[in-house]
Scaffold this active site. Structure first.
Site, PDB file in Angstrom:
ATOM      1  N   CYS A 158       1.033  -1.217   0.032  1.00  0.00           N
ATOM      2  CA  CYS A 158       0.090   0.009  -0.058  1.00  0.00           C
ATOM      3  C   CYS A 158       0.789   1.140  -0.085  1.00  0.00           C
ATOM      4  CB  CYS A 158      -0.806   0.130   1.241  1.00  0.00           C
ATOM      5  SG  CYS A 158      -2.133  -1.282   1.017  1.00  0.00           S
ATOM      6  N   HIS A 174      -3.104   7.587   1.604  1.00  0.00           N
ATOM      7  CA  HIS A 174      -3.474   6.137   1.357  1.00  0.00           C
ATOM      8  C   HIS A 174      -5.001   5.905   2.120  1.00  0.00           C
ATOM      9  CE1 HIS A 174      -3.886   1.795   0.792  1.00  0.00           C
ATOM     10  NE2 HIS A 174      -3.694   1.436   1.840  1.00  0.00           N
ATOM     11  N   ASN A 231     -10.029   0.316  -0.176  1.00  0.00           N
ATOM     12  CA  ASN A 231      -8.394   0.077  -0.233  1.00  0.00           C
ATOM     13  C   ASN A 231      -8.120  -0.308  -1.496  1.00  0.00           C
ATOM     14  OD1 ASN A 231      -5.864  -0.454   0.154  1.00  0.00           O
ATOM     15  ND2 ASN A 231      -5.744  -1.009   2.168  1.00  0.00           N
TER      16      ASN A 231
END
Ligand code: UT7
Length: 318
Positions: free
Chosen positions: A115, A245, A275
């Site tokens: 990520c 993020h 996500n």
């Protein structure tokens, strides 16, 4: 001093939208739309079509970024593609994108920092531009995490979605001050002692100790954001936009609160995108740049944390 300017950005989301309710029904999950939204902020996610690959999504996002920048792929010297879900183990997904874009020159490679991948990729491209190794770079984040999901694991299956985002960077002369346009500083970290807290198992399914990851994310993002502010000398009130993020709205809110930023100055796309791993920051950047929120000259702070652990932040004058 050379600065890496963001000339344009682009995004791509697969057509299929899966709402929380549809996901719960489809997989027979012991969960609820209310639980998912309250604990994560997620309402829906996009899911790649059968046969739709990371390189397909990355190519579309990259093409959109090139169009936004108003430049031709032939002038790109370097492609850095952050992904955890490349089409093949090798060659790199980035070279497929290079060919898809009709490029016959330049260099291209993938970065795997889960990520945090986009922040890592942006920092590596910035280094190459400032070292004179390239003049124009495409930095892409693209992932199909839906392919790594154990759909029966309610602790992870509700969290992820698919997508891609990209930016075009160009090296330009700056003065070496925070008044410059472009990437002003980037800060990267990793701590492999936490490898097991967020990883794939023998079946390549995501396994996560959510609470522990959450705890580390809040602490690591807070410290890397402080580091970025200290390095640039900027005060929290000088940050126009936090583009984090998108892993959990509660983590995003926590970072915003620590900085004293009102929610109106935080770009939050998690409700619609969930996500999307390396794609989440460039997707959020493209969303807010194209709807007119992020304007030229403004200060944008990016932060990310992911498996590894890896984490990082970057300060950009748009
Ligand atoms: O992008 C990389 C970085 N990733 C992250 O930053 C993710 C960080 N972690 C998180 O976002 C959160 O930890 C989660 C959203 C994954 C979980 O939220 P939580 O508030 O930490 O919940 P929890 O794991 O403490 O679970 C609380 C309860 C448990 O039930 P019991 O043991 O209390 O009976 C879970 O089994 O919630 C249960 N639960 C669910 N219930 C309904 C877990 N997932 C679900 C679900 N629906 N989907």
């Amino acid at each position: 001093m050379i600065r890496s300017i963001i000339l344009g950005c682009g995004a791509y989301l697969p057509a299929q939208i899966l709402t929380n309710d549809a996901l719960i029904k489809m997989r027979g999950l012991d969960s609820s739309d209310e639980w998912i939204e309250r604990r994560t902020g997620i309402k829906q996610r996009h899911i790649a079509a059968e046969g739709e690959k990371t390189s397909d999504m990355a190519t579309k996002a990259a093409s959109a970024a090139l169009a936004d920048a108003g430049i031709d792929s032939g002038s790109i010297d370097m492609i850095v593609l952050a992904t955890t879900t490349p089409d093949n183990v090798f060659p790199a997904c980035a070279v497929r994108v290079q060919a898809n874009l009709g490029m016959e020159r330049g260099f291209a490679f993938d970065i795997q920092a889960v990520c945090s991948g986009f922040v890592y990729a942006l920092a590596m491209a910035d280094n190459a531009l400032r070292a004179g190794q390239a003049r124009r770079a495409l930095v892409i984040g693209a992932d199909v995490l839906s392919r790594l999901i154990d759909w029966n694991d309610r602790g992870t299956s509700v969290l992820f979605g698919d997508g891609a985002g990209a930016v075009v960077l160009e090296a330009r002369e700056g003065h070496g001050t925070v008044a410059d346009q472009g990437i002003l500083s980037a800060h990267l970290h990793a701590d492999g002692r936490h490898y097991e807290l967020l990883q794939t198992d023998a079946n390549a399914f995501i396994r996560m100790n959510g609470q522990e990851v959450f705890r580390h994310a809040v602490a690591n993002l807070s410290s890397v954001v402080d580091e970025a502010l200290a390095a640039t000398g900027l005060k929290p009130e000088e940050i126009d936009w936090l583009v984090p993020h998108q892993a959990n709205k509660r983590i995003i809110d926590g970072t915003g609160k620590k900085l004293g930023l009102p929610p109106e100055r935080i770009v939050t796309t998690i409700a619609d995108h969930a996500n999307t791993s390396a794609a989440s920051i460039p997707l959020a950047l493209a969303t807010a740049a194209h709807d007119g929120r992020i304007k030229r000259g403004q200060i944008v702070l990016l932060d990310a944390m992911g498996g590894g652990f890896t984490w990082g932040a970057a300060v950009v004058r748009w």
